[in-house]
Design a protein around this motif. Structure first.
Motif, PDB file in Angstrom:
ATOM      1  N   ALA A  75       0.824  -1.209   0.000  1.00 43.18           N
ATOM      2  CA  ALA A  75       0.000   0.000   0.000  1.00 43.18           C
ATOM      3  C   ALA A  75       0.856   1.255   0.000  1.00 43.18           C
ATOM      4  N   ALA A  76       2.025   1.193   0.637  1.00 44.58           N
ATOM      5  CA  ALA A  76       2.903   2.358   0.690  1.00 44.58           C
ATOM      6  C   ALA A  76       3.509   2.691  -0.666  1.00 44.58           C
ATOM      7  N   THR A  77       3.472   1.753  -1.608  1.00 43.95           N
ATOM      8  CA  THR A  77       4.034   2.016  -2.935  1.00 43.95           C
ATOM      9  C   THR A  77       3.028   2.677  -3.869  1.00 43.95           C
ATOM     10  N   LYS A  78       1.773   2.782  -3.462  1.00 41.80           N
ATOM     11  CA  LYS A  78       0.722   3.274  -4.350  1.00 41.80           C
ATOM     12  C   LYS A  78       0.487   4.766  -4.161  1.00 41.80           C
ATOM     13  N   SER A  79      -0.090   5.360  -5.168  1.00 42.33           N
ATOM     14  CA  SER A  79      -0.528   6.743  -5.055  1.00 42.33           C
ATOM     15  C   SER A  79      -1.849   6.779  -4.298  1.00 42.33           C
ATOM     16  N   THR A  80      -2.282   7.980  -3.939  1.00 46.67           N
ATOM     17  CA  THR A  80      -3.536   8.095  -3.200  1.00 46.67           C
ATOM     18  C   THR A  80      -4.705   7.559  -4.010  1.00 46.67           C
ATOM     19  N   PRO A 125       7.981   2.357  -8.023  1.00 45.88           N
ATOM     20  CA  PRO A 125       8.864   3.375  -7.418  1.00 45.88           C
ATOM     21  C   PRO A 125       8.134   4.497  -6.689  1.00 45.88           C
ATOM     22  N   GLN A 126       6.794   4.496  -6.714  1.00 39.58           N
ATOM     23  CA  GLN A 126       6.037   5.514  -5.996  1.00 39.58           C
ATOM     24  C   GLN A 126       6.358   5.515  -4.504  1.00 39.58           C
ATOM     25  N   LEU A 127       6.883   4.390  -4.018  1.00 37.75           N
ATOM     26  CA  LEU A 127       7.223   4.271  -2.594  1.00 37.75           C
ATOM     27  C   LEU A 127       8.160   5.383  -2.149  1.00 37.75           C
ATOM     28  N   PHE A 128       9.200   5.637  -2.918  1.00 37.06           N
ATOM     29  CA  PHE A 128      10.203   6.617  -2.512  1.00 37.06           C
ATOM     30  C   PHE A 128       9.639   8.033  -2.538  1.00 37.06           C
ATOM     31  N   ASP A 182     -10.094  13.179   5.520  1.00 39.03           N
ATOM     32  CA  ASP A 182     -11.299  13.450   4.733  1.00 39.03           C
ATOM     33  C   ASP A 182     -11.269  14.847   4.125  1.00 39.03           C
ATOM     34  N   ARG A 183     -10.543  15.776   4.772  1.00 38.91           N
ATOM     35  CA  ARG A 183     -10.400  17.130   4.245  1.00 38.91           C
ATOM     36  C   ARG A 183      -9.175  17.269   3.348  1.00 38.91           C
ATOM     37  N   GLU A 184      -8.197  16.424   3.567  1.00 37.75           N
ATOM     38  CA  GLU A 184      -6.951  16.459   2.776  1.00 37.75           C
ATOM     39  C   GLU A 184      -6.576  15.019   2.424  1.00 37.75           C
ATOM     40  N   PRO A 185      -7.111  14.481   1.304  1.00 35.38           N
ATOM     41  CA  PRO A 185      -6.976  13.051   0.991  1.00 35.38           C
ATOM     42  C   PRO A 185      -5.541  12.539   0.940  1.00 35.38           C
ATOM     43  N   VAL A 186      -4.581  13.397   0.618  1.00 32.36           N
ATOM     44  CA  VAL A 186      -3.196  12.939   0.529  1.00 32.36           C
ATOM     45  C   VAL A 186      -2.692  12.401   1.869  1.00 32.36           C
ATOM     46  N   LEU A 187      -3.325  12.821   2.957  1.00 32.36           N
ATOM     47  CA  LEU A 187      -2.889  12.367   4.273  1.00 32.36           C
ATOM     48  C   LEU A 187      -3.151  10.877   4.496  1.00 32.36           C
ATOM     49  N   ILE A 241      -0.223   5.871   5.774  1.00 36.13           N
ATOM     50  CA  ILE A 241       0.246   4.519   5.478  1.00 36.13           C
ATOM     51  C   ILE A 241       1.766   4.483   5.398  1.00 36.13           C
ATOM     52  N   GLY A 242       2.357   5.462   4.716  1.00 39.98           N
ATOM     53  CA  GLY A 242       3.815   5.528   4.647  1.00 39.98           C
ATOM     54  C   GLY A 242       4.442   5.726   6.013  1.00 39.98           C
ATOM     55  N   GLY A 243       3.828   6.572   6.829  1.00 37.13           N
ATOM     56  CA  GLY A 243       4.335   6.781   8.179  1.00 37.13           C
ATOM     57  C   GLY A 243       4.217   5.539   9.038  1.00 37.13           C
ATOM     58  N   ALA A 244       3.127   4.788   8.864  1.00 36.41           N
ATOM     59  CA  ALA A 244       2.966   3.543   9.616  1.00 36.41           C
ATOM     60  C   ALA A 244       4.041   2.534   9.232  1.00 36.41           C
ATOM     61  N   LEU A 245       4.388   2.492   7.942  1.00 35.24           N
ATOM     62  CA  LEU A 245       5.455   1.590   7.495  1.00 35.24           C
ATOM     63  C   LEU A 245       6.784   1.966   8.140  1.00 35.24           C
ATOM     64  N   VAL A 246       7.090   3.244   8.166  1.00 36.49           N
ATOM     65  CA  VAL A 246       8.335   3.695   8.781  1.00 36.49           C
ATOM     66  C   VAL A 246       8.340   3.394  10.283  1.00 36.49           C
TER      67      VAL A 246
END
Length: 278
Positions: free
Chosen positions: A30-35, A49-52, A236-241, A246-251
Motif C-alpha cells: 500500500a505504501a508504494t501506491k498513489s492516493t 517506485p512511488q514508494l520513494f 477526509d479534508r486532505e486526501p493525501v494524508l 500509510i507511509g508513516g505507519a510503514l516507517v
C-alpha cells in the motif's frame, strides 16, 4: 517428538507467522501506491517506485513534522524503556535477595499492579501532573513509564533463580559495595530478563496512544501513534494524508523490527557469562 506432532507444530507456527506478516506485507504494498491507486486498485503484487516519492512526502510534509514525531517517540520509548528496565532490575533484585519486613507485601502489591489496566490510571495521572504543572510536557509521558509492575515481577523471579547468593557474598568479602555488585555482576547475570523487560517496555511505549492523548495538546510533542492518528482524522479534508499515514505507519514499524533483531541474541547468551568461571 513424533513426526505427526512436529508437522502439526510447524504448520501452526507457519499459520501464526502468516497471520502477523500479511498485514506488514499489505502495508509495504500500500505504501508504494498513489492516493488514487489506494482506492482504485486491489493488487497485492504491485510494487512500484512511488514508494520513494511517498516516503519523501511523509518526511517533508508540514515542515518535516513527522521527523519530530519520530524523535519524540525515540525519546519516550528509548529513555523510558531504559530507565524502566533499570528500576525493574533494582526492585526485582532487592525483593529477591534482601530480607526485610513487609517484603512479601510489597511483592503482592506489585502483582496487584500488573492487574490494573493503565486506562484506569490515566485520569488520576492527568490530574496529578496538571497540579504539578507537568501536563503537556515530555515528563508527562516519560515519568508514568518508569515503573513497570510486570518488569519488577519478572526480574524478581529471574534474580531469585539465576543470581547465586554465594557470588554476592564473595563480592562483599572482596570489599565491593552493594551498588558495585549490582551494576557489575547482577545486571550482567540478569541480561536475558532485562532484554525481555526492555523489549516489552520499548514496544509498549512506542505503541502507546492513550497516555499521550490524555497528557499532550502540543502537536510538536506528539509521538508517532498520536501524530499518525491526527493525519488519519483529517484525511477526509486532505486526501493525501491517507497515503502519508500509510507511509508513516510503514516507517514506524522499522525500529521495532531492528530492536527485535539486534536484541534477540541476548536470549541465547549464557546466563552467567563473564561473571564466574568453571
Amino acid at each position: 517428538m513424533k513426526t505427526t506432532t512436529k508437522i502439526t507444530v510447524t504448520a501452526l507456527l507457519c499459520v501464526a507467522a502468516l497471520y502477523f506478516l500479511i498485514p506488514v506485507y499489505w502495508l509495504v504494498i500500500a505504501a508504494t501506491k498513489s492516493t488514487g491507486d489506494l482506492y482504485g486498485s486491489s493488487g497485492w503484487w504491485l510494487f512500484n517506485p512511488q514508494l520513494f516519492e511517498n516516503l519523501k512526502q511523509v518526511f517533508t510534509y508540514n515542515d518535516g513534522i513527522f521527523l519530530r514525531w519520530i524523535g519524540n517517540t525515540l525519546l519516550y520509548a528509548g529513555v523510558g524503556a531504559t530507565l524502566s528496565t533499570w528500576v525493574a532490575a533494582a526492585c526485582g533484585y532487592a525483593l529477591a535477595k534482601f530480607r526485610f519486613r513487609g517484603r512479601e507485601t510489597v511483592f503482592n502489591l506489585v502483582l496487584g499492579g500488573v492487574l490494573v489496566p493503565f486506562t484506569a490510571l490515566a485520569l488520576p495521572l492527568y490530574l496529578l501532573f496538571s497540579q504539578l504543572g507537568l501536563s503537556n510536557t515530555v515528563f508527562a509521558v516519560l515519568l508514568p513509564c518508569l515503573v513497570s509492575p510486570f518488569g519488577v515481577y519478572l526480574c524478581r523471579i529471574y534474580a531469585d533463580a539465576a543470581v547465586p547468593d554465594e557470588l554476592l557474598e564473595a563480592g562483599r568479602l572482596d570489599g565491593a559495595g552493594e551498588a558495585r555488585i549490582f551494576h557489575t555482576v547482577v545486571l550482567r547475570m540478569m541480561a536475558p530478563a532485562l532484554v525481555t523487560t526492555f523489549l516489552f517496555e520499548f514496544v509498549g511505549i512506542w505503541n502507546n496512544y492513550f497516555l499521550p492523548l490524555v497528557m499532550l495538546s502540543d502537536t510538536k510533542l506528539y509521538p508517532l501513534t498520536l501524530g499518525l492518528s491526527l493525519w488519519q482524522s483529517t484525511a477526509d479534508r486532505e486526501p493525501v494524508l491517507t497515503q502519508l499515514t500509510i507511509g508513516g505507519a510503514l516507517v514506524s514499524v522499522v525500529p521495532l523490527m531492528i530492536a527485535m533483531v539486534f536484541l534477540q541474541r541476548f536470549w541465547r547468551g549464557g546466563l552467567t557469562e563473564g561473571s564466574v568461571k568453571g
